[in-house]
Motif scaffolding. Structure first.
Motif, short mmCIF file in Angstrom:
data_model
loop_
_atom_site.label_atom_id
_atom_site.label_comp_id
_atom_site.label_asym_id
_atom_site.label_seq_id
_atom_site.Cartn_x
_atom_site.Cartn_y
_atom_site.Cartn_z
N LEU A 4 12.92 12.70 -0.96
CA LEU A 4 12.84 12.46 0.98
C LEU A 4 12.61 12.80 1.72
N GLY A 5 13.90 13.55 1.68
CA GLY A 5 14.41 14.93 2.35
C GLY A 5 13.41 16.36 2.20
N CYS A 6 12.51 16.81 1.27
CA CYS A 6 11.25 17.23 1.21
C CYS A 6 10.13 16.86 1.60
N CYS A 7 10.00 15.87 1.88
CA CYS A 7 8.49 15.33 1.66
C CYS A 7 8.11 14.34 3.12
N TRP A 8 9.07 13.55 3.83
CA TRP A 8 8.60 12.72 4.27
C TRP A 8 7.47 13.17 5.44
N ALA A 9 8.08 14.14 6.06
CA ALA A 9 7.15 14.33 6.56
C ALA A 9 5.46 14.20 6.65
N LEU A 10 5.37 14.97 5.34
CA LEU A 10 4.11 15.33 4.49
C LEU A 10 3.67 13.81 3.92
N MET A 11 4.34 13.26 4.00
CA MET A 11 3.71 11.68 3.57
C MET A 11 3.27 11.00 4.88
N LEU A 12 3.92 11.18 5.80
CA LEU A 12 3.62 10.28 7.48
C LEU A 12 1.78 11.11 7.99
N LEU A 13 1.66 12.12 6.68
CA LEU A 13 0.10 13.08 8.03
C LEU A 13 -1.12 12.04 7.03
N GLY A 14 -0.79 10.68 6.17
CA GLY A 14 -1.43 10.20 5.82
C GLY A 14 -1.98 8.72 6.96
N PHE A 15 -1.06 8.78 7.88
CA PHE A 15 -2.25 8.15 9.12
C PHE A 15 -2.84 9.39 10.13
N VAL A 16 -2.97 10.56 10.10
CA VAL A 16 -3.69 11.63 10.34
C VAL A 16 -4.97 11.99 9.32
N GLY A 17 -4.57 11.77 7.60
CA GLY A 17 -5.79 12.45 7.10
C GLY A 17 -6.23 10.87 6.15
N GLY A 18 -6.17 10.19 6.94
CA GLY A 18 -6.52 8.70 6.32
C GLY A 18 -5.23 7.71 5.09
N VAL A 19 -4.47 6.68 5.53
CA VAL A 19 -3.74 6.09 4.91
C VAL A 19 -4.37 5.72 3.81
N MET A 20 -5.53 5.32 3.58
CA MET A 20 -6.65 5.01 2.49
C MET A 20 -7.62 5.71 2.20
N ASN A 21 -7.17 7.43 1.81
CA ASN A 21 -8.42 8.55 2.09
C ASN A 21 -7.74 9.29 1.19
N MET B 223 1.07 -1.05 0.15
CA MET B 223 -0.18 0.12 -0.23
C MET B 223 0.41 1.36 -0.30
N TRP B 224 1.58 1.53 0.35
CA TRP B 224 2.96 2.21 0.62
C TRP B 224 3.57 2.28 -0.76
N ALA B 225 3.99 1.16 -0.79
CA ALA B 225 4.50 1.72 -2.24
C ALA B 225 4.06 2.41 -3.51
N LEU B 226 2.23 1.77 -3.31
CA LEU B 226 2.02 2.46 -4.21
C LEU B 226 1.15 3.65 -3.90
N MET B 227 1.79 4.46 -2.82
CA MET B 227 1.32 5.40 -2.34
C MET B 227 1.67 6.61 -2.94
N SER B 228 3.44 6.25 -2.65
CA SER B 228 5.28 6.62 -2.93
C SER B 228 4.92 6.86 -4.70
N ALA B 229 4.55 5.45 -5.14
CA ALA B 229 4.09 6.02 -6.70
C ALA B 229 3.86 6.85 -7.33
N SER B 230 2.67 6.70 -6.68
CA SER B 230 1.16 7.74 -7.25
C SER B 230 1.49 8.76 -6.56
N MET C 76 -5.05 12.21 -0.39
CA MET C 76 -3.67 11.86 -0.82
C MET C 76 -3.23 12.57 -2.41
N ALA C 77 -4.56 12.87 -2.82
CA ALA C 77 -4.87 13.35 -3.59
C ALA C 77 -4.52 15.36 -3.44
#
Length: 245
Positions: free
Chosen positions: A185-202, A60-67, A206-207
Motif C-alpha cells: 500500500l505504501g508503494c502504490c496508493w498514489a498510483l491507484m488513486l490515479l484511477g480517478f484520472v484514467g477512469g475507475v472502470m477503464n 468495485m475498488w475491492a475487485l480492482m485491488s485484487a486484480s 487499469m492494465a
C-alpha cells in the motif's frame, strides 16, 4: 508455483479481471453520457451518491485491488513459499488473506473518497474526473510521491521480500501478509488513486497501471522506472493544469 493454493490464487485474479470487464463501461456509452449530460447518468442508475452506491463503489475498488495488486505481489508470495524448503512452515492462503485485508481497507477508504468527490461534482457517476484541477492535483501528488523516502523504503522491501519475511517470519503467515500488504500500500496508493484520472472502470488504464506497478517492484527494472515515472506524472500534472484538459 505448483499446488492447489496457487491455482486458487490465479483463479481469484482471473475472476477479478473478468468481473471488472463485465462492469466496465463501453467507450460509446461514455461518449453518450458526455453528450446527454447528468440526466443520462442518473437514468442509468450507476454509482449513485448514497449508501447503495457506496457499497457498489467498495465492491468495485475491492475487485480492482485484487486484480491489480495481487499480480504485483506474486514474486513475494513465491519467495515466502520458498522458505518451506528450509523446513519452516508456510501457509500461502493465510499470507494472501492478510495481504488482501489491507487492500480491502484501502477499498473502503477509496470508495468513501469517491463518494465525497461524486457528491461535490468532481467525478461523474462512472468514477472519472470531471475537474481539471482534481486531475492535475492527483497527478502531482502521485508524481511527487515517487521521490519520497517512504516510497523508496516500501519499494526496497517489495524488491527484497526474502529479507523482509526473515525479519518477521515468527509472526506467522497472516501477520506477514498484513505487513506485506501495508508495504505494498505504501508503494502504490498514489498510483491507484490515479484511477480517478484514467477512469475507475477503464480497463486499459487499469492494465497499464498494473504493468507499471509490477515492473516497479522488480529489482533490476524498478530502480530505473520509479523516478522517470515521477517526472512523467509531474509533467502530466503541469499539462493538465495549463491546458485544462
Amino acid at each position: 508455483m505448483r499446488g492447489p493454493h496457487w491455482l486458487a490464487l490465479f483463479a481469484l485474479i482471473l475472476a477479478a479481471w473478468a468481473a471488472l470487464y463485465a462492469m466496465s463501461i463501453p467507450a460509446d456509452l461514455r461518449a453518450a453520457g458526455r453528450v446527454y449530460g447528468a440526466d443520462f447518468w442518473a437514468d442509468l442508475c450507476n454509482l449513485t451518491p448514497d449508501a447503495a452506491g457506496f457499497v457498489r463503489m467498495t465492491l468495485m475498488w475491492a475487485l480492482m485491488s485484487a486484480s491489480m495488486m495481487a499480480p504485483t505481489a506474486l514474486p513475494a508470495f513465491a519467495t515466502y513459499e520458498d522458505l518451506s524448503h528450509t523446513g519452516a512452515e508456510t501457509r500461502i492462503p493465510a499470507l494472501v488473506a492478510g495481504y488482501l485485508v489491507i487492500w480491502l481497507g484501502f477499498s473502503v477508504m477509496a470508495a468513501g473518497l469517491q463518494l465525497a468527490l461524486l457528491r461535490n461534482g468532481l467525478l461523474d457517476p462512472f468514477g472519472s474526473s470531471a475537474s481539471a484541477a482534481l486531475s492535475a492535483g492527483l497527478l502531482a501528488v502521485a508524481g511527487a510521491y515517487q521521490f519520497t523516502p517512504l516510497k523508496e523504503a516500501c519499494l526496497s522491501k517489495c524488491r527484497a521480500p526474502m529479507m523482509f519475511f526473515l525479519q518477521h517470519f515468527e509472526e506467522g503467515a497472516f501477520r506477514n501478509g498484513v505487513r506485506l500488504g501495508a508495504v505494498c500500500l505504501g508503494c502504490c496508493w498514489a498510483l491507484m488513486l490515479l484511477g480517478f484520472v484514467g477512469g475507475v472502470m477503464n480497463l486499459g488504464f487499469m492494465a497499464l497501471a498494473t504493468v507499471l506497478m509490477v515492473l516497479e517492484k522488480l529489482p533490476d527494472i524498478g530502480r530505473w522506472l520509479t523516478r522517470p515515472l515521477g517526472v512523467a506524472l509531474l509533467a502530466g500534472a503541469a499539462w493538465v493544469a495549463i491546458t485544462g484538459i
